[in-house]
Design a protein around this motif. Structure first.
Motif, PDB file in Angstrom:
ATOM      1  N   ALA A  41      17.673   6.895   1.308  1.00 17.87           N
ATOM      2  CA  ALA A  41      18.286   5.671   1.800  1.00 17.87           C
ATOM      3  C   ALA A  41      18.115   4.578   0.750  1.00 17.87           C
ATOM      4  N   ASP A  42      19.091   3.702   0.654  1.00 18.83           N
ATOM      5  CA  ASP A  42      19.021   2.640  -0.349  1.00 18.83           C
ATOM      6  C   ASP A  42      17.761   1.788  -0.187  1.00 18.83           C
ATOM      7  N   SER A  43      17.337   1.616   1.034  1.00 16.23           N
ATOM      8  CA  SER A  43      16.196   0.752   1.310  1.00 16.23           C
ATOM      9  C   SER A  43      14.871   1.295   0.776  1.00 16.23           C
ATOM     10  N   VAL A  44      14.821   2.593   0.457  1.00 13.13           N
ATOM     11  CA  VAL A  44      13.556   3.183   0.010  1.00 13.13           C
ATOM     12  C   VAL A  44      13.622   3.722  -1.413  1.00 13.13           C
ATOM     13  N   LEU A  63       4.776  -0.209   0.193  1.00 13.01           N
ATOM     14  CA  LEU A  63       5.244  -0.324   1.579  1.00 13.01           C
ATOM     15  C   LEU A  63       5.440  -1.781   1.980  1.00 13.01           C
ATOM     16  N   LYS A  64       6.447  -1.972   2.813  1.00 13.36           N
ATOM     17  CA  LYS A  64       6.809  -3.298   3.309  1.00 13.36           C
ATOM     18  C   LYS A  64       6.704  -3.315   4.831  1.00 13.36           C
ATOM     19  N   PRO A  65       6.551  -4.490   5.419  1.00 18.45           N
ATOM     20  CA  PRO A  65       6.499  -4.545   6.891  1.00 18.45           C
ATOM     21  C   PRO A  65       7.730  -3.923   7.547  1.00 18.45           C
ATOM     22  N   GLY A 122       0.798  -1.209   0.000  1.00 19.63           N
ATOM     23  CA  GLY A 122       0.000   0.000   0.000  1.00 19.63           C
ATOM     24  C   GLY A 122       0.835   1.265   0.000  1.00 19.63           C
ATOM     25  N   SER A 123       0.124   2.397   0.080  1.00 18.37           N
ATOM     26  CA  SER A 123       0.778   3.704   0.028  1.00 18.37           C
ATOM     27  C   SER A 123       0.283   4.598   1.155  1.00 18.37           C
ATOM     28  N   LEU A 124       1.154   5.503   1.552  1.00 20.41           N
ATOM     29  CA  LEU A 124       0.814   6.549   2.518  1.00 20.41           C
ATOM     30  C   LEU A 124       1.587   7.803   2.153  1.00 20.41           C
TER      31      LEU A 124
END
Length: 119
Positions: free
Chosen positions: A60-63, A85-87, A16-18
């Motif tokens: 950040a690389d993660s995003v 989005l991820k947990p 999902g998105s926020l």
């Protein structure tokens, strides 16, 4: 000085998105760096995305490829659009403004907002 008021966040399913918003009490043209940070339980606060000098964007690389930082100068507002989005994105998200002065710099923080990614 600058006051930051955040809004957005909440519970969303994976994928999902926020969108988070951060309204500054002064023109963001006068702020050297605006950024979003997050802190998950038991972990250190980490930078997610930042705008420096109004035109340099860092992630950040993660995003990368999933999150987008943007600004609306007329509204003194910085946004963080979060897609796919991820947990592991679950955390308290903070907006930060850095002002540079003759003595160094001062950081100002928003109140934080919870983002929970869970099915």
């Amino acid at each position: 000085q600058v006051q930051l008021v955040q809004s957005g966040g909440g519970l969303v399913q994976p994928g999902g998105s926020l969108r988070l918003s951060c309204v500054a009490s002064r023109s963001i043209f006068s702020i050297n760096t605006m950024g979003w940070y997050r802190q998950a339980p038991g972990k250190q606060r980490e930078v997610v995305a930042a705008i420096t000098s109004g035109s340099n964007y860092n992630y950040a690389d993660s995003v990368k490829g999933r999150f987008t930082i943007s600004s609306d100068n007329a509204k003194n507002t910085v946004y963080l659009q979060m897609n796919s989005l991820k947990p592991e994105d679950t955390a308290v998200y903070y907006c930060k403004a850095r002002l540079i002065n003759g003595l160094g710099y001062t950081d100002y923080w928003g109140q934080g907002t919870q983002v929970t990614v869970s099915s």
